[in-house]
Design an enzyme around this catalytic site. Structure first.
Site, PDB file in Angstrom:
ATOM      1  N   LYS A  96      -3.853  11.375  16.405  1.00 59.93           N
ATOM      2  CA  LYS A  96      -4.649  10.151  16.518  1.00 59.93           C
ATOM      3  C   LYS A  96      -3.812   8.973  16.043  1.00 59.93           C
ATOM      4  CE  LYS A  96      -7.238   7.358  14.272  1.00 59.93           C
ATOM      5  NZ  LYS A  96      -6.948   6.210  15.095  1.00 59.93           N
ATOM      6  N   GLY A 127      -1.091   6.499   5.861  1.00 64.10           N
ATOM      7  CA  GLY A 127      -1.892   5.284   5.943  1.00 64.10           C
ATOM      8  C   GLY A 127      -2.169   4.742   4.561  1.00 64.10           C
ATOM      9  N   SER A 128      -3.244   3.996   4.455  1.00 62.88           N
ATOM     10  CA  SER A 128      -3.520   3.304   3.195  1.00 62.88           C
ATOM     11  C   SER A 128      -4.119   4.257   2.163  1.00 62.88           C
ATOM     12  CB  SER A 128      -4.493   2.157   3.463  1.00 62.88           C
ATOM     13  OG  SER A 128      -5.690   2.686   3.985  1.00 62.88           O
ATOM     14  N   THR A 129      -3.976   3.894   0.900  1.00 58.17           N
ATOM     15  CA  THR A 129      -4.507   4.732  -0.173  1.00 58.17           C
ATOM     16  C   THR A 129      -6.032   4.855  -0.098  1.00 58.17           C
ATOM     17  OG1 THR A 129      -2.570   4.345  -1.532  1.00 58.17           O
ATOM     18  CG2 THR A 129      -4.573   5.007  -2.698  1.00 58.17           C
ATOM     19  N   GLY A 170      -6.837   7.354   2.519  1.00 56.17           N
ATOM     20  CA  GLY A 170      -6.377   8.663   2.030  1.00 56.17           C
ATOM     21  C   GLY A 170      -7.369   9.258   1.043  1.00 56.17           C
ATOM     22  N   GLU A 226       0.512  10.662   2.937  1.00 59.53           N
ATOM     23  CA  GLU A 226       1.572   9.672   2.671  1.00 59.53           C
ATOM     24  C   GLU A 226       0.875   8.328   2.618  1.00 59.53           C
ATOM     25  OE1 GLU A 226       4.588  10.356   2.087  1.00 59.53           O
ATOM     26  OE2 GLU A 226       4.924  12.325   2.978  1.00 59.53           O
ATOM     27  N   CYS A 231       5.903   1.158   4.196  1.00 60.52           N
ATOM     28  CA  CYS A 231       5.234   1.738   3.022  1.00 60.52           C
ATOM     29  C   CYS A 231       6.150   1.712   1.807  1.00 60.52           C
ATOM     30  CB  CYS A 231       4.785   3.148   3.326  1.00 60.52           C
ATOM     31  SG  CYS A 231       6.101   4.150   4.025  1.00 60.52           S
ATOM     32  N   GLU A 265      -0.672  -3.598  -2.728  1.00 61.14           N
ATOM     33  CA  GLU A 265       0.226  -3.558  -1.582  1.00 61.14           C
ATOM     34  C   GLU A 265      -0.130  -4.698  -0.617  1.00 61.14           C
ATOM     35  OE1 GLU A 265      -0.157  -0.227   1.150  1.00 61.14           O
ATOM     36  OE2 GLU A 265       2.015  -0.053   1.143  1.00 61.14           O
TER      37      GLU A 265
END
Ligand code: NAD
Length: 486
Positions: free
Chosen positions: A184, A237-239, A242, A259, A293, A389
């Protein structure tokens, strides 16, 4: 561009080797961030499409030729063929698609991104025949050995900053280990994923082994994570997303590789080669318009060289050519979306309000495209701009006094993805490498990657490693077999 479109099948999903419209017939536009114009429409998938993709990937894993007929050598050959298709006849086409869809300069997509995607498939193709277990001497009269088996169906969810490259890190390793995949891509950058799905079929990877579904994260990503027919999710992707995936995956005790985000320190000691460090600090933050990242977004500079260093960095930032990503001289493309540009400018405003000074940039140039000028903020490690970030070409420059200060400041962050250190003192470099809490440490360099070198995060930057042997192992289950010899 019409030629690109005819090879692409953009309005379709790739499921079980067939190009299908979304079950509900919905499509959504994908936009060129440099011109703000629509490129084409892609399928806007729903839960019914996830269901079909899981059935296809399950069938391909449980009873298809990929696992039942093809040997590890056959699988390796198919991956190698895919590498050749990407590096050779389709390199320019993929580079142009990537530049169109995410605004990266063509000089980068042609010479870095797409060649690296091909290298991923080439490197992991070699792994297919080298995955094996061990024999282990247990106590007692028994013989034991381990098998390394593929996990099954892997849901691969990737972001928009390196669309083809991030997908290839995961797909190549997971396929080498014999898994099947539902990929995806991010909703903003679906085009190269679809094209690579088509090329995989051409390379002889059987239908259903690599499925590609496009649509919104919350609409198709979430059901993919929840689905009992998916054995592992590999996410970049983003925290916050995640964290949600961790919670959702708990229901089926799914395996995870995450990640996530970063706020990586790049530390310059006064004894460094300052010219090289200035170049490294600039690539560390401005490469890929800061949508990296591992970007060196916190720049720690030893006080005695701070002013001289920042003056040079400012010169480099102001000389960076931004503009049309199809111009081979362009070095800085637009941010991925208007939302991302506005978020970056919002951070700059927040930095100002908390006392940071803008040494250069800090604004969007006029005209079309979601550009942000390369920005240097002078601030401290407690400011929001140094904690969160930003994911744009914005670096926060922070002075430090001693080695201990540099380590303490580096580690004062929720993240732990990467770090850089610039010094001519080899002992200092190794001491820093041991003490910094980050998955990668670059000494006198920045942003180096290789398919064989593990990459991944400490702390809120995630867990599990991509690339190298560790990645292959992360896509296998270990089975222990005991044989009684009495
Ligand atoms: P994002 O987390 O918003 O989206 C990533 C992917 O997840 C997209 O495909 C999205 O559609 C999907 N998604 C969104 N919500 C979901 C949900 N609820 N369930 C399942 N899937 C969902 O990230 P982004 O904005 O696309 O990318 C930027 C982020 O990615 C940054 O934080 C960056 O640091 C991180 N990143 C990390 C690495 C790394 O290796 N650590 C590499 C690149 C990017």
């Amino acid at each position: 561009m019409s030629e690109l479109h005819s090879t692409l099948r953009p309005g379709r999903l790739l499921i079980g080797g067939e190009w299908l419209s979304a079950q509900n017939g919905a499509t959504r536009a994908t936009v060129n961030p440099a011109t703000e114009e629509k490129i084409t429409d892609v399928a806007d998938g729903g839960e019914a499409d996830v269901e079909l993709a899981v059935q296809a990937a399950r069938k391909a894993f449980d009873s298809g030729p990929w696992t039942q007929k093809m040997t590890a050598a056959d699988r390796g050959r198919a991956l190698y063929k895919l590498a050749q298709l990407i590096a050779g006849p389709h390199r320019d086409e993929l580079a142009e698609l990537e530049t169109l869809d995410c605004g990266k300069p063509i000089s980068e997509t042609k010479n870095i991104d797409i060649p690296m995607v091909a290298e991923m498939f080439e490197y992991f193709a070699g792994w297919s025949t080298k995955i094996h277990g061990d024999t282990i001497p247990p106590r007692g009269n028994a013989f034991t050995y381990t098998l390394r088996e593929p996990i099954g169906v892997i849901g691969v969810i990737v972001p928009w900053n390196f669309p083809a490259l991030m997908a290839s890190w995961k797909i190549a390793a997971a396929l080498a280990a014999g898994n099947t995949i539902i990929l995806k891509p991010a909703e903003l950058t679906p085009l190269t994923a679809l094209r690579i799905g088509g090329l995989a079929l051409e390379a002889g990877i059987p239908p259903g082994v690599l499925n590609v579904i496009t649509g919104k994260g919350t609409v198709i990503g979430r059901p993919l994570v929840r689905h009992a027919g998916v054995d592992k999710i590999s996410f970049t992707g983003s925290t916050p997303v995640g964290q949600e995936i961790m919670r959702e995956a708990a229901g089926t005790v799914k395996r995870l590789t995450l990640e996530l985000g970063g706020k990586s320190p790049n530390v310059v000691f006064a004894d460094a080669d300052l010219e090289a460090a200035v170049r490294g600090a600039a690539t560390g933050i401005f490469y890929n318009k800061g949508e990296v990242c591992a970007a060196g977004s916190r720049l720690f500079i030893e006080e005695s060289v701070r002013d001289e260093f920042l003056e040079k960095l400012k010169g480099r930032a102001e000389a960076l050519k931004y503009g049309d990503p199809f111009d081979p001289k362009t070095r800085l493309g637009p941010q991925i979306s208007a939302g991302q540009r506005d978020s970056i400018l919002g951070y700059v405003a927040k930095g100002r309000s908390e006392g940071a000074s803008v040494m250069t940039g800090g604004e969007a140039p006029s005209g079309k495209g979601y550009f942000v000028k390369p920005t240097i903020l002078a601030g401290n490690n407690d400011m929001t701009v140094a904690r969160e970030e930003i994911f744009g070409p914005v670096v926060v420059a922070i002075p430090f006094g001693s080695f201990e200060d540099a380590v303490r400041l580096s580690n004062t962050t929720a993240f732990g993805l990467a770090s850089g250190v610039w010094t001519r003192d080899v002992k200092k470099a190794h001491r820093y490498a041991r003490q910094v809490k980050a998955g990668t440490v670059w000494v006198n360099t920045y942003n180096m990657y290789d398919p064989s070198v593990p990459f991944g995060g400490f702390k809120a930057s995630g867990f599990g490693r991509e690339l190298g042997a560790e990645a292959v192992h992360n896509y296998t289950e270990t089975k222990s077999v005991w044989i009684d010899l009495n």
